[in-house]
Design a protein around this motif. Structure first.
Motif, PDB file in Angstrom:
ATOM      1  N   GLU A 227       0.497  -1.078  -0.210  1.00 54.24           N
ATOM      2  CA  GLU A 227      -0.417   0.288  -0.459  1.00 54.24           C
ATOM      3  C   GLU A 227       0.792   1.274  -0.277  1.00 54.24           C
ATOM      4  OE1 GLU A 227      -3.151   1.993   2.729  1.00 54.24           O
ATOM      5  OE2 GLU A 227      -2.063   0.570   3.577  1.00 54.24           O
ATOM      6  N   GLY A 228       0.962   1.990  -1.183  1.00 54.72           N
ATOM      7  CA  GLY A 228       1.432   3.183  -0.749  1.00 54.72           C
ATOM      8  C   GLY A 228       1.106   4.091  -2.200  1.00 54.72           C
ATOM      9  N   VAL A 229       1.540   5.379  -3.057  1.00 59.59           N
ATOM     10  CA  VAL A 229       2.024   5.556  -3.474  1.00 59.59           C
ATOM     11  C   VAL A 229       2.750   5.483  -4.791  1.00 59.59           C
ATOM     12  CG1 VAL A 229       1.617   8.575  -4.648  1.00 59.59           C
ATOM     13  CG2 VAL A 229       1.901   8.034  -2.274  1.00 59.59           C
ATOM     14  N   GLN A 230       1.188   5.412  -6.126  1.00 65.58           N
ATOM     15  CA  GLN A 230       2.532   4.622  -7.194  1.00 65.58           C
ATOM     16  C   GLN A 230       2.778   5.661  -8.061  1.00 65.58           C
ATOM     17  OE1 GLN A 230      -1.377   2.016  -8.855  1.00 65.58           O
ATOM     18  NE2 GLN A 230      -0.795   0.638  -7.463  1.00 65.58           N
ATOM     19  N   CYS A 231       4.034   5.144  -9.114  1.00 69.49           N
ATOM     20  CA  CYS A 231       4.414   5.591  -9.765  1.00 69.49           C
ATOM     21  C   CYS A 231       4.594   4.630 -11.180  1.00 69.49           C
ATOM     22  CB  CYS A 231       6.013   6.021  -9.661  1.00 69.49           C
ATOM     23  SG  CYS A 231       5.860   7.079  -7.920  1.00 69.49           S
ATOM     24  N   ALA A 232       4.409   5.494 -12.045  1.00 64.18           N
ATOM     25  CA  ALA A 232       4.653   4.662 -13.013  1.00 64.18           C
ATOM     26  C   ALA A 232       4.968   5.923 -14.331  1.00 64.18           C
ATOM     27  CB  ALA A 232       2.551   4.177 -13.656  1.00 64.18           C
ATOM     28  N   ILE A 233       5.653   4.941 -14.776  1.00 65.20           N
ATOM     29  CA  ILE A 233       5.427   5.638 -17.027  1.00 65.20           C
ATOM     30  C   ILE A 233       5.205   5.195 -17.833  1.00 65.20           C
ATOM     31  CG2 ILE A 233       7.773   5.980 -18.526  1.00 65.20           C
ATOM     32  CD1 ILE A 233      10.256   4.947 -16.741  1.00 65.20           C
ATOM     33  N   VAL A 244       7.589  11.026 -22.908  1.00 63.32           N
ATOM     34  CA  VAL A 244       9.204  10.478 -23.189  1.00 63.32           C
ATOM     35  C   VAL A 244       9.705  10.678 -24.102  1.00 63.32           C
ATOM     36  CG1 VAL A 244      11.347   8.626 -21.740  1.00 63.32           C
ATOM     37  CG2 VAL A 244       8.892   9.022 -20.889  1.00 63.32           C
ATOM     38  N   ARG A 245      11.042  11.378 -23.736  1.00 67.64           N
ATOM     39  CA  ARG A 245      11.834  11.421 -25.602  1.00 67.64           C
ATOM     40  C   ARG A 245      13.215  11.505 -25.321  1.00 67.64           C
ATOM     41  NH1 ARG A 245       8.737  15.165 -23.222  1.00 67.64           N
ATOM     42  NH2 ARG A 245      10.080  17.406 -24.902  1.00 67.64           N
ATOM     43  N   ILE A 246      13.841  11.046 -26.842  1.00 70.11           N
ATOM     44  CA  ILE A 246      15.695  11.423 -26.443  1.00 70.11           C
ATOM     45  C   ILE A 246      16.126  12.551 -26.618  1.00 70.11           C
ATOM     46  CG2 ILE A 246      17.554  10.198 -26.751  1.00 70.11           C
ATOM     47  CD1 ILE A 246      16.465   7.447 -25.926  1.00 70.11           C
ATOM     48  N   GLU A 247      17.378  13.326 -26.354  1.00 68.44           N
ATOM     49  CA  GLU A 247      16.244  14.565 -27.076  1.00 68.44           C
ATOM     50  C   GLU A 247      18.783  15.043 -27.134  1.00 68.44           C
ATOM     51  OE1 GLU A 247      14.566  17.863 -26.543  1.00 68.44           O
ATOM     52  OE2 GLU A 247      13.144  17.248 -27.142  1.00 68.44           O
ATOM     53  N   ASP A 248      19.545  14.439 -28.327  1.00 70.54           N
ATOM     54  CA  ASP A 248      20.856  14.881 -27.468  1.00 70.54           C
ATOM     55  C   ASP A 248      21.688  13.649 -26.539  1.00 70.54           C
ATOM     56  OD1 ASP A 248      21.261  16.695 -28.738  1.00 70.54           O
ATOM     57  OD2 ASP A 248      20.069  18.383 -27.405  1.00 70.54           O
ATOM     58  N   GLY A 249      21.082  12.523 -26.424  1.00 76.81           N
ATOM     59  CA  GLY A 249      21.154  11.866 -25.548  1.00 76.81           C
ATOM     60  C   GLY A 249      20.695  11.574 -24.585  1.00 76.81           C
ATOM     61  N   SER A 250      20.054  13.001 -23.964  1.00 75.17           N
ATOM     62  CA  SER A 250      18.923  12.505 -22.782  1.00 75.17           C
ATOM     63  C   SER A 250      17.902  12.287 -23.235  1.00 75.17           C
ATOM     64  CB  SER A 250      19.607  13.984 -21.677  1.00 75.17           C
ATOM     65  OG  SER A 250      20.643  14.731 -21.532  1.00 75.17           O
ATOM     66  N   TYR A 251      17.082  11.783 -22.028  1.00 77.16           N
ATOM     67  CA  TYR A 251      15.516  11.648 -21.684  1.00 77.16           C
ATOM     68  C   TYR A 251      14.920  12.881 -21.455  1.00 77.16           C
ATOM     69  CZ  TYR A 251      15.431   6.804 -21.331  1.00 77.16           C
ATOM     70  OH  TYR A 251      15.768   5.463 -21.360  1.00 77.16           O
ATOM     71  N   VAL A 252      14.396  13.064 -21.953  1.00 79.58           N
ATOM     72  CA  VAL A 252      12.838  14.920 -21.558  1.00 79.58           C
ATOM     73  C   VAL A 252      11.717  13.962 -21.368  1.00 79.58           C
ATOM     74  CG1 VAL A 252      12.382  17.050 -22.601  1.00 79.58           C
ATOM     75  CG2 VAL A 252      14.614  16.261 -23.321  1.00 79.58           C
ATOM     76  N   PHE A 253      11.169  15.278 -20.531  1.00 77.99           N
ATOM     77  CA  PHE A 253       9.777  14.182 -20.325  1.00 77.99           C
ATOM     78  C   PHE A 253       8.603  15.177 -19.500  1.00 77.99           C
ATOM     79  CE2 PHE A 253      12.702  12.724 -17.094  1.00 77.99           C
ATOM     80  CZ  PHE A 253      12.088  13.282 -16.169  1.00 77.99           C
ATOM     81  N   ASP A 254       7.852  14.320 -19.096  1.00 75.00           N
ATOM     82  CA  ASP A 254       6.993  15.474 -18.205  1.00 75.00           C
ATOM     83  C   ASP A 254       6.708  14.398 -17.191  1.00 75.00           C
ATOM     84  OD1 ASP A 254       6.536  17.504 -20.470  1.00 75.00           O
ATOM     85  OD2 ASP A 254       4.731  16.680 -21.182  1.00 75.00           O
ATOM     86  N   VAL A 255       5.958  15.304 -15.966  1.00 73.16           N
ATOM     87  CA  VAL A 255       6.188  14.715 -15.285  1.00 73.16           C
ATOM     88  C   VAL A 255       4.551  14.563 -14.226  1.00 73.16           C
ATOM     89  CG1 VAL A 255       6.417  13.991 -12.557  1.00 73.16           C
ATOM     90  CG2 VAL A 255       8.087  13.866 -14.217  1.00 73.16           C
ATOM     91  N   GLN A 256       3.724  13.690 -14.174  1.00 71.77           N
ATOM     92  CA  GLN A 256       2.388  14.713 -14.161  1.00 71.77           C
ATOM     93  C   GLN A 256       2.727  14.059 -12.015  1.00 71.77           C
ATOM     94  OE1 GLN A 256      -1.860  13.129 -15.422  1.00 71.77           O
ATOM     95  NE2 GLN A 256      -2.245  12.245 -13.230  1.00 71.77           N
TER      96      GLN A 256
END
Length: 449
Positions: A227-233, A244-256
């Motif tokens: 039981e806890g707060v769920q995190c997911a991709i 989620v995308r890759i730009e210049d070798g790094s991940y770029v993403f949004d978080v809700q």
């Protein structure tokens, strides 16, 4: 036990990654620190350079003469054998003797404590979290199980009121901790030499999770039976990373999050497993009250951890990556990250198995995960705290692999064999002393690019 009354701290097994973080901490707060380890390493060299006295012979005459029973704390690793003469010296004289986890429990009891648990991802998640909190100005000390590149240390910060610790399931150590906010990244079977069954491991994690009374401050992945707060991709969850995308070798993403959407976070660690580790750290920092802009800035500036998908060479012609992975799930994560970054290119994996018991317990998983690479060099099993087990050998493991481009390589032949390979992507993997060979491998490869 009152740490303020302790003047000296003596470590038996000071060169371990977790033990050395504690050694640095006690040195920083003004204690006299010294200790024993079985073999010299890069870690022990760094500790000696910082002014800590270390010896490599089990000899009671090398214990400092002013380390008296009334002013000395002895910290030992569970891997120390019962026959160890220094350990027995302290026992016979009734010194205060504690495991590393017990000492962390004492330190965390009087602070606001973050605890990061899981069979995989502890070091990365706790390092990212420690970095976020430190960069945001929190009064934090983070004890982590790896050398964080931003600090060239396994200790982040010098704070007195907030701590970040890895909640280690080995030997049920994490049950000594007193977490205010915690997460569990994974609960795969591991340490079966200690637990016996995967059910026993799961029960131990359930007991750890029960230490967090407020379940809004316990963060979990969706598949865990907690039981806890769920995190997911890219799945519905209270904290969700998406776009989620890759730009210049790094991940770029949004978080809700429960209160907002954070856009265009940039994160340099490759692999979906690391993205989840980063999301867990973000969720814990956000819950603590860390400002969003401070989180975004710190995530972008995090440079990773030594031996966790650690780039040694990164050029057009050749890439050399070193990783601590020592479980099939971790090897799969390394493979996923390499294929995502370098699709279609030949990858050589050099793997040193760690522990006879782990090799035995997960042999089929190791064979399957290693067979995904294009070429595999398999080294002898690193025994660590164990004696050899009949029939459990690297040739036995090699036979289980379906990849035909595989071979056993002795330690003394490794440099020549790597040099002869035509793979442009090379990965060294394992938790044994293969890490000590990384500088010489890197030097050889640089000379031959």
């Amino acid at each position: 036990m009152n740490l303020n009354q302790i003047q000296n701290v003596y470590f038996i097994g000071i060169g371990g990654i977790g033990m050395s973080a504690l050694a640095r901490y006690f040195k920083y707060i003004g204690k006299q620190v010294s200790g024993y380890d079985k073999t010299p390493s890069m870690l022990t060299s760094e500790l000696i350079e910082s002014g800590i006295n270390i010896h490599f012979e089990d000899n009671i005459n090398l214990i400092p003469t002013d380390y008296f029973v009334e002013n000395t704390l002895v910290i030992f690793t569970p891997a120390v054998p019962k026959t160890h003469s220094e350990w027995n010296y302290f026992i016979e004289r009734n010194y205060e003797i504690k495991k590393r986890a017990e000492v962390l429990g004492i330190i965390t009891k009087d602070t606001f404590s973050f605890a990061v648990a899981g069979t995989h991802g502890k070091t990365t998640t706790s390092s990212i979290l420690g970095h976020i909190l430190y960069e945001s100005g929190a009064d934090v000390t983070a004890f982590v199980g790896g050398i964080v590149e931003n600090y060239n240390s396994n200790l982040i910060g010098t704070g007195k009121t907030v701590t970040v610790v890895e909640a280690d399931e080995f030997d049920r150590s994490f049950l000594h901790l007193h977490p205010n906010i915690a997460c569990v990244t994974s609960m795969d079977a591991d340490h079966l030499d200690i637990y016996g069954t995967s059910d026993a491991i799961e029960a131990s994690f359930v007991e750890f999770a029960s230490k967090v009374d407020d379940k809004s401050k316990l963060f979990i992945t969706k598949e865990l039976p907690l039981e806890g707060v769920q995190c997911a991709i890219n799945e519905d969850a209270v904290y969700k990373a998406y776009n989620v995308r890759i730009e210049d070798g790094s991940y770029v993403f949004d978080v809700q999050t429960p209160s907002e959407i954070i856009k265009n976070l940039r994160f340099g660690l490759p692999g979906k497993h690391n993205l989840m580790n980063g999301l867990m750290a973000i969720a814990m920092a956000k819950t603590y009250g860390t400002p969003t802009d401070a989180i975004a800035k710190a995530i972008a500036s995090f440079n990773g951890i030594r031996r966790r998908f650690s780039y040694q060479i990164k050029s057009e012609k050749l890439v050399y990556i070193d990783d601590y992975a020592h479980h099939p799930t971790e090897i799969n994560a390394v493979h996923q990250a390499v294929r995502e970054l370098y699709p279609g290119r030949k990858v050589l994996a050099v793997f040193q198995p760690h522990l006879f018991s782990r090799t035995r317990d997960f042999a089929d998983g190791f064979a399957e995960s290693l067979s995904q690479f294009d070429e595999v060099f398999l080294m002898d099993i690193y025994p660590a705290r164990e004696l050899p087990m009949e029939g459990i050998t690297s040739p036995w493991l090699l036979e289980k692999m379906t990849n035909s481009n595989k071979k056993i390589v002795a330690k003394e032949d490794l440099l020549a064999q790597i040099k002869a390979s035509d793979a442009p992507i090379i990965v060294t993997i394992g938790a044994g002393d293969i890490g000590e060979m990384v500088p010489s491998i890197k030097k050889m490869l640089n000379e031959n690019i």
